[in-house]
Design a protein around this motif. Structure first.
Motif, PDB file in Angstrom:
ATOM      1  N   ASN A 166      -7.321   1.552  -3.084  1.00  0.00           N
ATOM      2  CA  ASN A 166      -5.622   1.320  -2.649  1.00  0.00           C
ATOM      3  C   ASN A 166      -4.883   1.302  -2.890  1.00  0.00           C
ATOM      4  OD1 ASN A 166      -6.910  -0.361   0.694  1.00  0.00           O
ATOM      5  ND2 ASN A 166      -8.008  -1.120  -0.957  1.00  0.00           N
ATOM      6  N   ASN A 174      -8.080  -1.517   2.363  1.00  0.00           N
ATOM      7  CA  ASN A 174      -9.223  -1.069   3.275  1.00  0.00           C
ATOM      8  C   ASN A 174      -9.965  -1.942   1.891  1.00  0.00           C
ATOM      9  OD1 ASN A 174     -11.612   0.080   3.760  1.00  0.00           O
ATOM     10  ND2 ASN A 174     -10.782   1.176   4.377  1.00  0.00           N
ATOM     11  N   GLN A 179      -0.809   1.830   4.295  1.00  0.00           N
ATOM     12  CA  GLN A 179      -1.534   1.460   5.553  1.00  0.00           C
ATOM     13  C   GLN A 179      -2.167   0.119   5.234  1.00  0.00           C
ATOM     14  OE1 GLN A 179      -3.553   4.391   7.700  1.00  0.00           O
ATOM     15  NE2 GLN A 179      -1.329   4.976   6.862  1.00  0.00           N
ATOM     16  N   PRO A 180      -3.699  -0.666   6.445  1.00  0.00           N
ATOM     17  CA  PRO A 180      -4.162  -1.556   5.832  1.00  0.00           C
ATOM     18  C   PRO A 180      -4.225  -1.537   4.782  1.00  0.00           C
ATOM     19  CG  PRO A 180      -4.295  -0.922   8.266  1.00  0.00           C
ATOM     20  CD  PRO A 180      -3.821   0.242   6.981  1.00  0.00           C
ATOM     21  N   HIS A 221       0.941  -1.271   0.078  1.00  0.00           N
ATOM     22  CA  HIS A 221       0.089  -0.069  -0.087  1.00  0.00           C
ATOM     23  C   HIS A 221       0.925   0.697   0.143  1.00  0.00           C
ATOM     24  CE1 HIS A 221      -2.543   2.823   1.292  1.00  0.00           C
ATOM     25  NE2 HIS A 221      -4.057   1.904   0.934  1.00  0.00           N
TER      26      HIS A 221
END
Length: 114
Positions: free
Chosen positions: A60, A55, A52-53, A48
């Motif tokens: 993304n 989503n 960030q994780p 990413h």
């Protein structure tokens, strides 16, 4: 078409033709299983962009932006920005960094080979 002037700032055109297309600047990988495909990309070193994780409900951005390429990962049926059209899963093949080939099949599953 998206103009990215920071990628080619010296280009000024009186008219635009197909020869002026430099590259595909943005490609969306659409899948019903965003979490799994995002994890597979991370295993291949495509993370990413903002660390960030993944989503599953939003777009993304993946990979580095320095080369002007924008790889996006998003879910099937998400409405495109500025359009009423839903995103659909479509088979595609990508070559990343000249040596990694990834393929998204018609079901949205990711496959890879080096």
């Amino acid at each position: 078409m998206i103009a990215r002037h920071d990628v080619n700032p010296d280009k000024s055109l009186e008219k635009f033709t197909v020869r002026d297309i430099l590259d595909i600047g943005e490609m969306n990988v659409t899948t019903p299983d965003v979490a799994s495909v995002g994890a597979q990309f991370a295993e291949l070193g495509v993370f990413h962009r903002y660390h960030q994780p993944i989503n599953v409900d939003f777009l993304n951005f993946l990979g580095a932006s320095e080369d002007g390429t924008h790889l996006l990962l998003g879910r099937e049926d998400r409405t495109w920005l500025f359009s009423p059209k839903p995103a659909i899963t479509s088979p595609l093949v990508l070559e990343l960094d000249g040596n990694l080939h990834v393929r998204l099949d018609a079901d949205g599953m990711l496959h890879h080979e080096k």
